[in-house]
Design an enzyme around this catalytic site. Sequence first.
Site, PDB file in Angstrom:
ATOM      1  N   LYS A   1     -26.175   1.347  -2.840  1.00  0.00           N
ATOM      2  CA  LYS A   1     -24.825   1.806  -2.526  1.00  0.00           C
ATOM      3  C   LYS A   1     -24.935   3.113  -1.775  1.00  0.00           C
ATOM      4  CE  LYS A   1     -20.666   0.179  -3.426  1.00  0.00           C
ATOM      5  NZ  LYS A   1     -20.295  -1.237  -3.627  1.00  0.00           N
TER       6      LYS A   1
HETATM    7  P1  NAD Z   1      -9.755  -0.152   0.134  1.00  0.00           P
HETATM    8  O1  NAD Z   1     -10.028   1.250   0.526  1.00  0.00           O
HETATM    9  O2  NAD Z   1      -9.572  -1.189   1.188  1.00  0.00           O
HETATM   10  O3  NAD Z   1      -8.442  -0.200  -0.800  1.00  0.00           O
HETATM   11  C1  NAD Z   1      -8.285   0.599  -1.925  1.00  0.00           C
HETATM   12  C2  NAD Z   1      -6.839   0.446  -2.411  1.00  0.00           C
HETATM   13  O4  NAD Z   1      -6.683   1.175  -3.623  1.00  0.00           O
HETATM   14  C3  NAD Z   1      -5.815   1.004  -1.433  1.00  0.00           C
HETATM   15  O5  NAD Z   1      -4.666   0.176  -1.418  1.00  0.00           O
HETATM   16  C4  NAD Z   1      -5.476   2.364  -2.038  1.00  0.00           C
HETATM   17  O6  NAD Z   1      -4.182   2.836  -1.658  1.00  0.00           O
HETATM   18  C5  NAD Z   1      -5.527   1.994  -3.511  1.00  0.00           C
HETATM   19  N1  NAD Z   1      -5.637   3.154  -4.375  1.00  0.00           N
HETATM   20  C6  NAD Z   1      -6.316   4.315  -4.169  1.00  0.00           C
HETATM   21  N2  NAD Z   1      -6.099   5.156  -5.199  1.00  0.00           N
HETATM   22  C7  NAD Z   1      -5.300   4.484  -6.075  1.00  0.00           C
HETATM   23  C8  NAD Z   1      -4.740   4.809  -7.324  1.00  0.00           C
HETATM   24  N3  NAD Z   1      -4.942   6.012  -7.898  1.00  0.00           N
HETATM   25  N4  NAD Z   1      -3.980   3.892  -7.944  1.00  0.00           N
HETATM   26  C9  NAD Z   1      -3.759   2.676  -7.384  1.00  0.00           C
HETATM   27  N5  NAD Z   1      -4.253   2.317  -6.198  1.00  0.00           N
HETATM   28  C10 NAD Z   1      -5.012   3.220  -5.559  1.00  0.00           C
HETATM   29  O7  NAD Z   1     -10.920  -0.544  -0.883  1.00  0.00           O
HETATM   30  P2  NAD Z   1     -11.427  -2.009  -1.253  1.00  0.00           P
HETATM   31  O8  NAD Z   1     -12.537  -2.360  -0.356  1.00  0.00           O
HETATM   32  O9  NAD Z   1     -10.270  -2.914  -1.441  1.00  0.00           O
HETATM   33  O10 NAD Z   1     -12.096  -1.709  -2.678  1.00  0.00           O
HETATM   34  C11 NAD Z   1     -11.331  -1.654  -3.880  1.00  0.00           C
HETATM   35  C12 NAD Z   1     -12.260  -1.832  -5.076  1.00  0.00           C
HETATM   36  O11 NAD Z   1     -12.945  -3.080  -4.942  1.00  0.00           O
HETATM   37  C13 NAD Z   1     -13.366  -0.777  -5.209  1.00  0.00           C
HETATM   38  O12 NAD Z   1     -13.628  -0.573  -6.593  1.00  0.00           O
HETATM   39  C14 NAD Z   1     -14.559  -1.441  -4.563  1.00  0.00           C
HETATM   40  O13 NAD Z   1     -15.798  -0.916  -5.022  1.00  0.00           O
HETATM   41  C15 NAD Z   1     -14.352  -2.870  -5.020  1.00  0.00           C
HETATM   42  N6  NAD Z   1     -15.045  -3.874  -4.204  1.00  0.00           N
HETATM   43  C16 NAD Z   1     -14.832  -3.978  -2.866  1.00  0.00           C
HETATM   44  C17 NAD Z   1     -15.491  -4.961  -2.126  1.00  0.00           C
HETATM   45  C18 NAD Z   1     -15.244  -5.168  -0.659  1.00  0.00           C
HETATM   46  O14 NAD Z   1     -15.758  -6.162  -0.122  1.00  0.00           O
HETATM   47  N7  NAD Z   1     -14.458  -4.351   0.001  1.00  0.00           N
HETATM   48  C19 NAD Z   1     -16.403  -5.810  -2.771  1.00  0.00           C
HETATM   49  C20 NAD Z   1     -16.596  -5.691  -4.154  1.00  0.00           C
HETATM   50  C21 NAD Z   1     -15.899  -4.717  -4.853  1.00  0.00           C
END
Ligand code: NAD
Length: 549
Positions: A239
């Site tokens: 990561k």
């Molecule tokens: P992203 O940046 O696209 O979206 C994050 C979202 O969370 C946004 O809508 C943001 O406004 C919201 N957010 C931020 N702070 C917040 C809060 N305090 N309360 C509620 N919502 C809040 O990120 P993502 O890629 O969607 O990732 C989200 C989660 O999924 C993370 O934990 C990431 O590690 C995990 N994840 C992502 C992927 C991927 O392919 N992108 C894969 C596996 C896991």
Amino acid sequence: MPDHPVRLLLVEDDPVQARLIERLLDGSSAPRFEVLGASDLSEGLQRLSTDGIDIVLLDLVLPDSEGLETFGRVKARAGDKPIVILTGVDDVQLAARAVEGGAQDYLVKTRLDPDRLIRSLRYALERVRARSAEWDSPMFRLAQQQFLKAAQLMGLDDNIRQRLLFPQRSLLVSFPFRRDDHDQVENVFGYRVQHVLTMGPTKGGIRYAPDVNLGEVSALAMWMTWKCALMHLPFGGAKGGVRVDPTALSRTEVQRLTRRYTAEIVGMIGPDRDIPAPDMGTDEQVMAWVMDTYSQQVGHGVPTVVTGKPVVLGGSLGRREATGRGLIYVVEDAARRMGISLHGATGVVQGFGNVGSAAARYLAEDGVRVVGVSDASGAIHDPRGIDVEAAAAWVAEHGLLEGYPEGDRLTNRELLELKCDVLAPCALQNQVTAENANRIRCRILAEGANGPTTLEADDVLADNGVTILPDILANAGGVTVSYFEWVQGTQNYTWSLEEINARLRSVLSGAFQRVSARAETDGIDMRTAALVEGIARVTEAKLKRGVFP
Ligand code: NAD
């Protein structure tokens, strides 16, 4: 280790056992121990307050206190000082609970020998020191405690256990980038962590967030290891992260930051070495800049150095929405097993970014009434169902859900407590905790985010009959299609979207079956079962490769 002896408080009421331990520790030269004894809890607490103790070796069954009560009171007094539990064979389960609660390790009294005892104490001291410096983060503690719980259950070989507790490689960089006015130069911290190098190249996203630290990145790297192993992908976990708020930067600033960060970690990444992908705060465009910067450095185009890049640069069809899509495939499998019909069921999604917005869309496609969604600006609740496409269009135009005209406004905390069939936290870690777990009213908790639930909350949810689909299973769709992207890139041959989605479903369903079967056979929860599956595969590979030299 310090030159002065380590002051060890031995809380043990059996004088024969206490003398035996003192004798075993007598021969230790690195570190040397000065043993201070206490035969009951009140004496132990007294000595902890006054005697400058470095580490505690604790019997949980004492004349004036028993079990976790003993541990809780010693832990409250010891603060960050390491505690190693002494246990009888019959009480191993209790000792494991203490490890979940923050003890460093446990030792079975009848299996004590000098090597085992001294090594456990030495590692406990080193771990606490490492954590209290760079690795100190609740997320890393959670990842380690989850691992230790699964390791205890598996009876994992102690050599392997110690090797897997910390990442194999960690890079911390501090680097500058220019703001748009060209006068200001900001300096930020960046990280790249590779947890296990045994399985093939390492793989894991890059996160831009204001509070990222080495501990958080290490936890995420460890989860990537288990996730890839659980999916049978030929990767170890990695990561990366930069401690910065990307929403406070312009796109040109994000580009300069990304290019400089890539240059800083360029020696660590590569298509056969370590392959980044998007995570929170990063997207396809950021991956394109990483790929371009890497390619400039090595002198030719290398699309396979990243995944999650735009399709026109060799990205895979279906990658953008893969995590959300995969999450719903796993929810479908679980609902089928539990006899829940998704058509007409209710769903709530926290986070409306890459993962959350896709999850909400596919839930709605399955006929689920999505009654709550949220992002960093707050939550929307509409018992009649939210029009997910309209909400996504609003976010595409305005950046956030803020101002969306339909539904009632709630806080993110209130959103999590809405009654529903499927709750999908898809934003941040540490959202369902001991504090709110009793108020969570869903039947399935599908973890789109990494680490959204604490260990204490796991227990409460289990007691309340909530089925948890753990992160390393539920959000593995992203890394799985990333793997497909890497395979297509290395073969210079592209697959159709139908092919990709069919393969994704098959990989995730296979993993779901393995985890469910393990949970049922061993009588354990889904998270522990998923961890055991992943850890067992990594352990087998490590044993096959041996130790170099
Ligand atoms: P992203 O940046 O696209 O979206 C994050 C979202 O969370 C946004 O809508 C943001 O406004 C919201 N957010 C931020 N702070 C917040 C809060 N305090 N309360 C509620 N919502 C809040 O990120 P993502 O890629 O969607 O990732 C989200 C989660 O999924 C993370 O934990 C990431 O590690 C995990 N994840 C992502 C992927 C991927 O392919 N992108 C894969 C596996 C896991």
